[in-house]
Write an enzyme that holds these catalytic residues in place. Structure first.
Site, mmCIF file in Angstrom:
data_model
loop_
_atom_site.group_PDB
_atom_site.id
_atom_site.type_symbol
_atom_site.label_atom_id
_atom_site.label_comp_id
_atom_site.label_asym_id
_atom_site.label_seq_id
_atom_site.Cartn_x
_atom_site.Cartn_y
_atom_site.Cartn_z
ATOM 1 N N LYS A 13 0.833 -1.084 -0.087
ATOM 2 C CA LYS A 13 0.041 0.174 -0.155
ATOM 3 C C LYS A 13 1.022 1.137 0.042
ATOM 4 O O LYS A 13 0.516 2.213 -0.473
ATOM 5 C CB LYS A 13 -1.028 -0.170 1.154
ATOM 6 C CG LYS A 13 -1.721 1.049 1.331
ATOM 7 C CD LYS A 13 -2.569 0.859 2.537
ATOM 8 C CE LYS A 13 -2.160 0.732 4.034
ATOM 9 N NZ LYS A 13 -2.206 1.582 4.971
ATOM 10 N N ARG A 88 -11.036 4.325 9.318
ATOM 11 C CA ARG A 88 -10.849 2.923 10.061
ATOM 12 C C ARG A 88 -12.089 2.511 10.520
ATOM 13 O O ARG A 88 -12.295 1.535 10.818
ATOM 14 C CB ARG A 88 -9.818 2.800 11.042
ATOM 15 C CG ARG A 88 -8.378 2.997 10.380
ATOM 16 C CD ARG A 88 -7.688 1.540 10.280
ATOM 17 N NE ARG A 88 -6.410 1.265 10.935
ATOM 18 C CZ ARG A 88 -5.142 1.749 10.698
ATOM 19 N NH1 ARG A 88 -5.116 2.562 9.908
ATOM 20 N NH2 ARG A 88 -4.251 1.387 11.189
ATOM 21 N N ARG A 127 10.465 -6.656 5.021
ATOM 22 C CA ARG A 127 10.132 -5.420 4.858
ATOM 23 C C ARG A 127 11.254 -4.697 5.742
ATOM 24 O O ARG A 127 11.504 -4.727 6.738
ATOM 25 C CB ARG A 127 8.705 -4.926 5.316
ATOM 26 C CG ARG A 127 8.444 -3.607 4.891
ATOM 27 C CD ARG A 127 6.799 -3.282 4.883
ATOM 28 N NE ARG A 127 6.417 -3.334 6.329
ATOM 29 C CZ ARG A 127 5.031 -2.741 6.463
ATOM 30 N NH1 ARG A 127 4.419 -2.319 5.570
ATOM 31 N NH2 ARG A 127 4.746 -2.572 7.614
ATOM 32 N N ARG A 155 10.769 -2.674 11.063
ATOM 33 C CA ARG A 155 9.998 -2.244 12.082
ATOM 34 C C ARG A 155 9.564 -3.210 13.198
ATOM 35 O O ARG A 155 9.362 -4.574 12.790
ATOM 36 C CB ARG A 155 8.561 -1.566 11.496
ATOM 37 C CG ARG A 155 8.231 -0.377 11.987
ATOM 38 C CD ARG A 155 7.032 0.457 11.291
ATOM 39 N NE ARG A 155 5.838 -0.115 11.453
ATOM 40 C CZ ARG A 155 4.882 0.193 10.811
ATOM 41 N NH1 ARG A 155 4.847 1.518 10.037
ATOM 42 N NH2 ARG A 155 3.414 -0.256 11.123
ATOM 43 N N ARG A 166 -1.969 -8.273 13.816
ATOM 44 C CA ARG A 166 -2.529 -7.076 13.023
ATOM 45 C C ARG A 166 -3.119 -7.372 11.796
ATOM 46 O O ARG A 166 -4.139 -6.653 11.549
ATOM 47 C CB ARG A 166 -1.131 -6.343 12.408
ATOM 48 C CG ARG A 166 -0.248 -5.698 13.838
ATOM 49 C CD ARG A 166 1.031 -5.019 13.036
ATOM 50 N NE ARG A 166 0.578 -3.882 12.243
ATOM 51 C CZ ARG A 166 1.509 -3.350 11.437
ATOM 52 N NH1 ARG A 166 2.682 -3.771 11.373
ATOM 53 N NH2 ARG A 166 1.410 -2.136 10.717
#
Ligand code: AMP
Length: 210
Positions: A13, A88, A127, A155, A166
């Site tokens: 995204k 959201r 990532r 991260r 998540r």
């Protein structure tokens, strides 16, 4: 052009958002980035948001709605914006509509990038984020240029267990918002599996770009 981009963590995204932003010349506004910045700067908003974020919970609607509405009223967003991570919840979606309607503005497209969880788990362990620019790379699929490679970080919450949580939360949280936009005929589902260029092409064709 006013576009909303929805997608699970690790769906590409952020990369697609950057490409749309460059092509259309609209700001990419990420509620998660804005909140993380507020936390890093220890602003009053950051202090309020910090505990929710560290527990992986949604920050209360009123806080997020306020920062986003202020941000989209800035001059660089007057002809459009790309919202990422917001809305959201249905109250956030309703607040956005309420803010735009008096100006004769609408959301033009809502794009939901879909990628199976199993694919995301494979992708996300690679990532890496550049802490200087917040740009997202992937050690295999989208490696950082050599001058940046040394400083990229993984991260903290990209660990697999956290990621699974998540993703479960993402599916739960997005359901109501995607239903909201589907009922209004604005939702486009885009297959996020494939090369970045292929996914970009699918998104561009949905929003009428070549
Ligand atoms: P993200 O980078 O979009 O995954 O957002 C990181 C965290 O910021 C989320 O887990 C939430 O705690 C918070 N957050 C971001 N956007 C929103 C939103 N629209 N509403 C509530 N909380 C949000």
């Amino acid at each position: 052009m006013r576009v909303l981009l929805i997608g699970p963590p690790g769906s590409g995204k952020g990369t697609q958002a950057a490409r749309i932003k460059d092509k259309v010349g609209i700001p990419h506004i990420s509620s998660g980035d804005m909140l993380r910045e507020a936390v890093a700067k220890d602003t009053p908003l950051g202090q309020k948001a910090h505990d929710y974020m560290s527990q992986g919970r949604l920050v209360p609607d009123d806080l997020v709605i306020e920062i986003i509405l202020v941000r989209i009223s800035q001059p660089d967003a007057s002809t459009g914006f790309l919202l990422d991570g917001f809305p959201r919840t249905p109250p956030q979606a309703a607040a956005l509509k309420k803010a735009l309607t008096p100006h004769g503005f609408n959301i033009d497209h809502v794009i939901k990038i879909e990628v199976p969880d199993s694919v995301i788990i494979g992708r996300t362990t690679g990532r890496r984020i550049d802490p200087v620019t917040n740009k997202i790379y992937h050690s295999e699929f989208n490696p950082p240029p050599p001058e940046i490679a040394a400083r990229v970080i993984q991260r903290e919450d990209d660990e697999e267990v956290t990621l699974r949580k998540r993703l479960a939360k993402y599916h739960k949280d997005t359901q109501q918002v995607t239903d909201y936009y589907e009922q209004r005929g604005l939702l486009h589902i885009v297959n996020g599996v494939g090369k970045l260029e292929e996914v970009q092409q699918r998104i561009f064709s949905v929003i009428g770009l070549s």
